[in-house]
Design an enzyme around this catalytic site. Structure first.
Site: not given
Ligand code: C2G
Length: 130
Positions: A44, A46
């Site tokens: 990803k 990350k």
């Molecule tokens: N999230 C949120 N508000 C934020 C930050 C994150 O609602 N300020 C939500 C994201 O939309 C996601 C969840 O928290 O639904 C996890 O966010 P991340 O850890 O950034 O995950 P991500 O990199 O988006 O990975 O297959 C799906 C991926 O693994 C999602």
């Protein structure tokens, strides 16, 4: 017994994560979180501060979370939905539309992100205040 699933890296847990986990749980009775492995995070693009085991441990301590499973690739969601009898798939709105094909297998819900917070913002702010 409605079963909900969501996925993410969940690094440096913050209130944005808590908000989506709390709201995802409100859609059912049992919430499964697919937390990205360190290898999948590399895919990803990350680089999480906490390794997988710690991110899993922290998520398991959150009251809204009932089970944590590894997320190791983009393609596992359909199998997870079947294997874990999932009724509802929930993601933050930054993913709006990206997982609509899952609607063949379960309800798909996108919830508004929490503004003004992210794991990368935390890292940047800490760096700026060194
Ligand atoms: N999230 C949120 N508000 C934020 C930050 C994150 O609602 N300020 C939500 C994201 O939309 C996601 C969840 O928290 O639904 C996890 O966010 P991340 O850890 O950034 O995950 P991500 O990199 O988006 O990975 O297959 C799906 C991926 O693994 C999602």
């Amino acid at each position: 017994m409605k079963r909900v699933i969501t996925y993410g890296t969940f690094d440096l847990i913050h209130h944005g994560h808590i908000n989506i986990l709390r709201r995802a749980k409100e859609y059912g009775d049992y919430l499964i979180v697919g937390v990205s492995t360190d290898e999948f995070n590399a895919i990803k693009g990350k680089n999480a501060y906490y390794p997988y085991e710690e991110r899993k441990l922290i998520l398991e301590a959150i009251r809204y979370v009932d089970e944590v499973i590894p997320e190791s690739d983009w393609g596992q969601k359909v199998k997870d939905i079947k294997d874990y009898n999932v009724d509802i798939f929930v993601m933050g709105s930054d993913w709006e539309g990206k997982f609509d094909e899952l609607a063949e297998h379960c309800e798909v819900v996108y919830l508004p992100r929490t503004e003004g917070i992210s794991s990368s913002k935390i890292k940047e702010d800490l760096k700026d205040n060194e």
